[in-house]
Design a protein around this motif. Structure first.
Motif, PDB file in Angstrom:
ATOM      1  N   ASP A 195      -4.925   9.086 -10.296  1.00  0.00           N
ATOM      2  CA  ASP A 195      -6.286   9.029  -9.752  1.00  0.00           C
ATOM      3  C   ASP A 195      -6.398   8.130  -8.526  1.00  0.00           C
ATOM      4  N   PHE A 196      -5.279   7.837  -7.878  1.00  0.00           N
ATOM      5  CA  PHE A 196      -5.307   6.983  -6.692  1.00  0.00           C
ATOM      6  C   PHE A 196      -6.138   7.629  -5.597  1.00  0.00           C
ATOM      7  N   VAL A 197      -6.951   6.821  -4.927  1.00  0.00           N
ATOM      8  CA  VAL A 197      -7.768   7.294  -3.812  1.00  0.00           C
ATOM      9  C   VAL A 197      -7.190   6.683  -2.547  1.00  0.00           C
ATOM     10  N   GLY A 198      -6.702   7.522  -1.657  1.00  0.00           N
ATOM     11  CA  GLY A 198      -6.108   7.022  -0.425  1.00  0.00           C
ATOM     12  C   GLY A 198      -6.673   7.730   0.789  1.00  0.00           C
ATOM     13  N   THR A 199      -6.300   7.255   1.954  1.00  0.00           N
ATOM     14  CA  THR A 199      -6.787   7.842   3.197  1.00  0.00           C
ATOM     15  C   THR A 199      -5.638   8.228   4.116  1.00  0.00           C
ATOM     16  N   GLY A 200      -4.451   8.335   3.584  1.00  0.00           N
ATOM     17  CA  GLY A 200      -3.283   8.654   4.395  1.00  0.00           C
ATOM     18  C   GLY A 200      -3.197  10.127   4.741  1.00  0.00           C
ATOM     19  N   PRO A 201      -2.084  10.544   5.337  1.00  0.00           N
ATOM     20  CA  PRO A 201      -1.933  11.919   5.808  1.00  0.00           C
ATOM     21  C   PRO A 201      -1.701  12.940   4.694  1.00  0.00           C
ATOM     22  N   PHE A 202      -1.449  12.488   3.461  1.00  0.00           N
ATOM     23  CA  PHE A 202      -1.177  13.412   2.364  1.00  0.00           C
ATOM     24  C   PHE A 202      -2.045  13.116   1.150  1.00  0.00           C
ATOM     25  N   LYS A 203      -2.279  14.150   0.343  1.00  0.00           N
ATOM     26  CA  LYS A 203      -2.981  14.007  -0.933  1.00  0.00           C
ATOM     27  C   LYS A 203      -2.015  14.392  -2.050  1.00  0.00           C
ATOM     28  N   LEU A 204      -2.220  13.779  -3.179  1.00  0.00           N
ATOM     29  CA  LEU A 204      -1.404  14.096  -4.349  1.00  0.00           C
ATOM     30  C   LEU A 204      -1.867  15.415  -4.943  1.00  0.00           C
ATOM     31  N   ARG A 205      -0.964  16.359  -5.078  1.00  0.00           N
ATOM     32  CA  ARG A 205      -1.293  17.638  -5.711  1.00  0.00           C
ATOM     33  C   ARG A 205      -0.803  17.680  -7.148  1.00  0.00           C
ATOM     34  N   THR A 206       0.431  17.239  -7.382  1.00  0.00           N
ATOM     35  CA  THR A 206       1.017  17.240  -8.722  1.00  0.00           C
ATOM     36  C   THR A 206       1.850  15.981  -8.893  1.00  0.00           C
ATOM     37  N   TRP A 207       1.765  15.381 -10.077  1.00  0.00           N
ATOM     38  CA  TRP A 207       2.585  14.204 -10.372  1.00  0.00           C
ATOM     39  C   TRP A 207       3.139  14.364 -11.775  1.00  0.00           C
ATOM     40  N   GLN A 208       4.435  14.465 -11.874  1.00  0.00           N
ATOM     41  CA  GLN A 208       5.123  14.463 -13.162  1.00  0.00           C
ATOM     42  C   GLN A 208       5.770  13.087 -13.289  1.00  0.00           C
ATOM     43  N   THR A 209       5.207  12.233 -14.123  1.00  0.00           N
ATOM     44  CA  THR A 209       5.639  10.842 -14.235  1.00  0.00           C
ATOM     45  C   THR A 209       7.151  10.726 -14.401  1.00  0.00           C
TER      46      THR A 209
END
Length: 71
Positions: free
Chosen positions: A46-60
């Motif tokens: 649920d990280f909220v960032g402002t960089g050039p990419f967004k998280l689409r999928t995260w498999q821990t």
């Protein structure tokens, strides 16, 4: 952030350990369970960032998929 007067070191606050954190997201956890703060989903899925990419999928502990940030 607002300062009542000029603050010469204001630019040094961001990107350090003293960076402001989103109270509306993790404030309650910080106030009620400091020991569990680092397990909060803000630091991962649920990280909220402002960089050039967004998280689409995260498999821990395996992989993550990023997409371009359209904003």
């Amino acid at each position: 952030m607002h300062w009542a007067q000029p603050y010469i070191e204001a630019d040094g606050l961001f990107g350090t350990a003293a960076s402001p954190l989103p109270d509306h997201i993790i404030g309650q956890t910080y106030r009620e369970d400091k020991t569990g703060l680092l397990q909060h989903s803000y630091w991962s899925t649920d990280f909220v960032g402002t960089g050039p990419f967004k998280l689409r999928t995260w498999q821990t502990q395996s992989f993550l998929v990023l997409t371009p940030n359209d904003r």
